[in-house]
Scaffold this motif. Structure first.
Motif, PDB file in Angstrom:
ATOM      1  N   TYR A  81       0.838  -1.207   0.000  1.00 34.94           N
ATOM      2  CA  TYR A  81       0.000   0.000   0.000  1.00 34.94           C
ATOM      3  C   TYR A  81       0.869   1.253   0.000  1.00 34.94           C
ATOM      4  O   TYR A  81       0.614   2.199  -0.748  1.00 34.94           O
ATOM      5  CB  TYR A  81      -0.915  -0.012   1.222  1.00 34.94           C
ATOM      6  CG  TYR A  81      -1.896   1.131   1.254  1.00 34.94           C
ATOM      7  CD1 TYR A  81      -3.060   1.074   0.501  1.00 34.94           C
ATOM      8  CD2 TYR A  81      -1.671   2.262   2.021  1.00 34.94           C
ATOM      9  CE1 TYR A  81      -3.973   2.108   0.514  1.00 34.94           C
ATOM     10  CE2 TYR A  81      -2.571   3.307   2.041  1.00 34.94           C
ATOM     11  CZ  TYR A  81      -3.720   3.224   1.295  1.00 34.94           C
ATOM     12  OH  TYR A  81      -4.618   4.254   1.302  1.00 34.94           O
ATOM     13  N   MET A  82       1.887   1.275   0.830  1.00 41.87           N
ATOM     14  CA  MET A  82       2.764   2.445   0.902  1.00 41.87           C
ATOM     15  C   MET A  82       3.590   2.616  -0.371  1.00 41.87           C
ATOM     16  O   MET A  82       3.921   3.732  -0.741  1.00 41.87           O
ATOM     17  CB  MET A  82       3.699   2.340   2.110  1.00 41.87           C
ATOM     18  CG  MET A  82       2.994   2.408   3.415  1.00 41.87           C
ATOM     19  SD  MET A  82       2.228   4.011   3.635  1.00 41.87           S
ATOM     20  CE  MET A  82       1.644   3.859   5.287  1.00 41.87           C
ATOM     21  N   GLN A  83       3.916   1.512  -1.018  1.00 41.05           N
ATOM     22  CA  GLN A  83       4.713   1.598  -2.246  1.00 41.05           C
ATOM     23  C   GLN A  83       3.908   2.171  -3.404  1.00 41.05           C
ATOM     24  O   GLN A  83       4.483   2.656  -4.366  1.00 41.05           O
ATOM     25  CB  GLN A  83       5.265   0.214  -2.624  1.00 41.05           C
ATOM     26  CG  GLN A  83       6.103  -0.444  -1.545  1.00 41.05           C
ATOM     27  CD  GLN A  83       7.267   0.402  -1.079  1.00 41.05           C
ATOM     28  OE1 GLN A  83       7.918   1.050  -1.870  1.00 41.05           O
ATOM     29  NE2 GLN A  83       7.516   0.384   0.215  1.00 41.05           N
ATOM     30  N   ILE A  93      -4.058  10.987  -4.032  1.00 43.21           N
ATOM     31  CA  ILE A  93      -4.745  11.645  -2.921  1.00 43.21           C
ATOM     32  C   ILE A  93      -5.683  10.684  -2.199  1.00 43.21           C
ATOM     33  O   ILE A  93      -5.761  10.691  -0.968  1.00 43.21           O
ATOM     34  CB  ILE A  93      -5.515  12.888  -3.417  1.00 43.21           C
ATOM     35  CG1 ILE A  93      -4.554  13.931  -3.968  1.00 43.21           C
ATOM     36  CG2 ILE A  93      -6.374  13.487  -2.312  1.00 43.21           C
ATOM     37  CD1 ILE A  93      -3.579  14.473  -2.954  1.00 43.21           C
ATOM     38  N   LYS A  94      -6.391   9.832  -2.938  1.00 47.86           N
ATOM     39  CA  LYS A  94      -7.329   8.910  -2.292  1.00 47.86           C
ATOM     40  C   LYS A  94      -6.607   7.910  -1.397  1.00 47.86           C
ATOM     41  O   LYS A  94      -7.185   7.400  -0.453  1.00 47.86           O
ATOM     42  CB  LYS A  94      -8.156   8.177  -3.343  1.00 47.86           C
ATOM     43  CG  LYS A  94      -9.142   9.069  -4.036  1.00 47.86           C
ATOM     44  CD  LYS A  94      -9.989   8.295  -5.011  1.00 47.86           C
ATOM     45  CE  LYS A  94     -10.970   9.224  -5.681  1.00 47.86           C
ATOM     46  NZ  LYS A  94     -11.816   8.546  -6.638  1.00 47.86           N
ATOM     47  N   LEU A 100      -2.675   9.908   6.251  1.00 46.23           N
ATOM     48  CA  LEU A 100      -2.621  11.134   7.048  1.00 46.23           C
ATOM     49  C   LEU A 100      -3.545  11.055   8.260  1.00 46.23           C
ATOM     50  O   LEU A 100      -3.194  11.523   9.346  1.00 46.23           O
ATOM     51  CB  LEU A 100      -2.972  12.343   6.183  1.00 46.23           C
ATOM     52  CG  LEU A 100      -1.943  12.724   5.132  1.00 46.23           C
ATOM     53  CD1 LEU A 100      -2.463  13.859   4.266  1.00 46.23           C
ATOM     54  CD2 LEU A 100      -0.637  13.100   5.777  1.00 46.23           C
ATOM     55  N   ALA A 101      -4.732  10.477   8.083  1.00 52.11           N
ATOM     56  CA  ALA A 101      -5.656  10.332   9.205  1.00 52.11           C
ATOM     57  C   ALA A 101      -5.060   9.410  10.275  1.00 52.11           C
ATOM     58  O   ALA A 101      -5.105   9.725  11.470  1.00 52.11           O
ATOM     59  CB  ALA A 101      -6.994   9.790   8.721  1.00 52.11           C
ATOM     60  N   SER A 104      -2.258  11.219  12.086  1.00 53.30           N
ATOM     61  CA  SER A 104      -2.746  12.210  13.047  1.00 53.30           C
ATOM     62  C   SER A 104      -3.281  11.544  14.311  1.00 53.30           C
ATOM     63  O   SER A 104      -3.094  12.066  15.415  1.00 53.30           O
ATOM     64  CB  SER A 104      -3.799  13.108  12.413  1.00 53.30           C
ATOM     65  OG  SER A 104      -4.924  12.356  12.047  1.00 53.30           O
ATOM     66  N   VAL A 105      -3.911  10.381  14.162  1.00 54.23           N
ATOM     67  CA  VAL A 105      -4.382   9.653  15.349  1.00 54.23           C
ATOM     68  C   VAL A 105      -3.198   9.183  16.185  1.00 54.23           C
ATOM     69  O   VAL A 105      -3.192   9.330  17.418  1.00 54.23           O
ATOM     70  CB  VAL A 105      -5.274   8.461  14.930  1.00 54.23           C
ATOM     71  CG1 VAL A 105      -5.531   7.525  16.096  1.00 54.23           C
ATOM     72  CG2 VAL A 105      -6.588   8.962  14.364  1.00 54.23           C
ATOM     73  N   VAL A 106      -2.181   8.650  15.538  1.00 52.40           N
ATOM     74  CA  VAL A 106      -0.994   8.178  16.262  1.00 52.40           C
ATOM     75  C   VAL A 106      -0.294   9.348  16.947  1.00 52.40           C
ATOM     76  O   VAL A 106       0.107   9.251  18.105  1.00 52.40           O
ATOM     77  CB  VAL A 106      -0.031   7.429  15.310  1.00 52.40           C
ATOM     78  CG1 VAL A 106       1.318   7.191  15.958  1.00 52.40           C
ATOM     79  CG2 VAL A 106      -0.660   6.109  14.887  1.00 52.40           C
TER      80      VAL A 106
END
Length: 118
Positions: A81-83, A93-94, A100-101, A104-106
């Protein structure tokens, strides 16, 4: 005039940091780590287990949680997924919004660990 000086200075600062990281080859070294070999290497395993044991003995669970978060983030950075976040030099962006969400939680959880409790 001041905006141009500030933007030129900050761009130069970040460019220097980026150039330094590229000159040290840190991203390639992190990317090329063999995790199986790392966790079977006694020069890594013994101090790592000693650190974990020490943190458990001191009941320093905040630091244990942060170490676990670091290990999970390291593992996630190597997933398929990250690749696929950047395809043909274009940020998807999707796919980046859930990352990013989650980040931000972490980050909120880490801030809570350090400052939220007394």
């Amino acid at each position: 005039m001041a905006d141009a000086v500030a933007s030129g200075t900050s761009g130069g600062f970040f460019a220097k940091i980026g150039a330094w990281l590229q000159s040290t080859h840190v991203p390639e070294q992190v990317k090329d780590v063999d995790i199986v070999a790392l966790f079977t290497n006694p020069w890594f395993v013994v101090p790592f287990v000693a650190l974990i044991g020490y943190l458990i003995w001191k009941q320093s669970f905040d630091e244990l949680i942060i170490i676990a978060i670091f290990i999970v983030l390291w593992w996630l950075s190597g997933t398929e997924y990250m690749q696929t976040l950047v395809v043909d030099g274009e940020l998807q962006i999707k796919k980046i919004l859930p990352v990013l969400a989650g980040a931000s939680v972490v980050l909120g959880f880490i801030i809570y660990l350090f400052f939220g409790r007394s």
